[in-house]
Design an enzyme around this catalytic site. Structure first.
Site, PDB file in Angstrom:
ATOM      1  N   CYS A   1      -0.825   3.420  -6.472  1.00 50.93           N
ATOM      2  CA  CYS A   1      -1.765   2.844  -5.513  1.00 50.93           C
ATOM      3  C   CYS A   1      -1.958   1.416  -5.991  1.00 50.93           C
ATOM      4  CB  CYS A   1      -3.089   3.601  -5.521  1.00 50.93           C
ATOM      5  SG  CYS A   1      -4.415   2.732  -4.636  1.00 50.93           S
TER       6      CYS A   1
ATOM      7  N   CYS B   1       0.855  -1.181   0.000  1.00 55.19           N
ATOM      8  CA  CYS B   1       0.000   0.000   0.000  1.00 55.19           C
ATOM      9  C   CYS B   1       0.893   1.233   0.000  1.00 55.19           C
ATOM     10  CB  CYS B   1      -0.876  -0.017   1.253  1.00 55.19           C
ATOM     11  SG  CYS B   1      -1.867   1.472   1.464  1.00 55.19           S
TER      12      CYS B   1
HETATM   13  N1  DGL Z   1      -4.020   0.455  -2.032  1.00 53.15           N
HETATM   14  C1  DGL Z   1      -3.668   1.635  -1.357  1.00 53.15           C
HETATM   15  C2  DGL Z   1      -2.394   2.260  -1.899  1.00 53.15           C
HETATM   16  O1  DGL Z   1      -1.583   1.614  -2.508  1.00 53.15           O
HETATM   17  C3  DGL Z   1      -4.655   2.668  -0.968  1.00 53.15           C
HETATM   18  C4  DGL Z   1      -6.133   2.596  -1.094  1.00 53.15           C
HETATM   19  C5  DGL Z   1      -6.830   3.478  -0.057  1.00 53.15           C
HETATM   20  O2  DGL Z   1      -6.994   2.982   1.057  1.00 53.15           O
HETATM   21  O3  DGL Z   1      -7.170   4.630  -0.342  1.00 53.15           O
HETATM   22  O4  DGL Z   1      -2.158   3.417  -1.719  1.00 53.15           O
END
Ligand code: DGL
Length: 272
Positions: A195, A80
């Site tokens: 993301c 993330c």
């Molecule tokens: N998958 C997450 C990232 O790589 C973020 C998604 C979220 O919680 O807004 O930033």
């Protein structure tokens, strides 16, 4: 951390706010078919993009204290960007004996690869705000024009899409539109998917983009980094089928509906 588990039995923990980290897990499974995986979706706190930094920091540190105690992973992959750009250093400080792999915007490879010098970074509003992200640009992309594009909606759209819901192409088109710049006869040629949810929508993005670009997804590089940190194994000693067992998905809400359960099954994960 004291443990009775041998390293070879300890899982690799993947962590994200939702299903986005699965884009990294699928690469890891290809590279490490003999390993056991625990996937943690902090869906109780989704989306991370909207959180204030101090509250999110405290929340993730407390959560990791519990996760490391419960699963005793060999390493943890923070799949993330929104979390990693905020807290990877604090996690390493808080748990100095535990290796963490972070996921941060692939700004360096994008700057190296861009021919036009116009690069866009598509991320959550949280990742776009981080000093960590700004430092990556200063350190690695000083010669490029880097546009940071914070999207409020794309992570949620990816969640909907992966759970079998309808995602309107126009919504994706509107979210990615600010990534495309024309300047002095040059055009953006690279968009960094910063993301982990976004690679699930990349075909929609390709279809709705005003012109073709290279979409950078760092998932394979993250998985390779994780592999490089693991204790080496003699693969001939690993029984066939090892790693197929006991791979688990944890939803911090404690509620995995039918669609989420099916999705996790598709990734070879049983709900814990
Ligand atoms: N998958 C997450 C990232 O790589 C973020 C998604 C979220 O919680 O807004 O930033």
């Amino acid at each position: 951390m004291a443990s009775d588990l041998q390293d070879r039995d300890r899982p690799i923990l993947f962590f994200d706010s939702g299903v986005g980290g699965l884009t990294v897990l699928r690469e890891a499974r290809v590279l490490m078919p003999d390993r056991r995986f625990i996937y943690v979706a902090d869906d109780a706190a989704f989306p991370y993009g909207a959180w204030e930094e101090p509250a999110l920091r405290d929340h993730i540190l407390a959560l990791f204290d519990r996760l490391l105690g419960r699963f005793e992973p060999e390493i943890s992959v923070i799949a993330c960007n929104t979390a990693s750009t905020l807290i990877i250093d604090a996690l390493r400080q808080a748990f100095p004996d535990h290796p963490f792999v972070g996921t941060v915007p692939a700004i360096k490879p994008a700057a190296e690869r861009s021919r036009s010098g116009l690069v866009s970074v598509l991320a959550t509003p949280g990742t776009v705000r981080r000093q960590y992200t700004r430092d990556l640009i200063t350190n690695w992309a000083a010669k490029c024009h880097v546009r940071l594009v914070g999207s409020d909606r794309l992570a949620s759209l990816a969640e909907t899409y992966m759970r079998g819901g309808f995602v309107d192409e126009d919504a994706v088109r509107a979210e990615i539109a600010p990534c495309f710049i024309e300047q002095d006869g040059r055009r953006t040629d690279i968009v960094v998917l910063a993301c982990t949810h976004y690679p699930f929508l990349v075909n929609r993005m390709r279809k709705t983009a005003p012109w073709p670009v290279d979409w950078i997804d760092p998932a394979e590089a993250i998985a390779r980094r994780a592999l490089s940190l693991l204790a080496p194994r003699d693969l001939h000693q690993v029984p066939a089928g090892a790693g197929d067992r006991d791979d688990l998905a944890v939803f911090t809400s404690g509620k995995a509906d039918f669609a989420a359960t099916r999705l996790m099954q598709g990734f070879g994960l049983a709900i814990a």
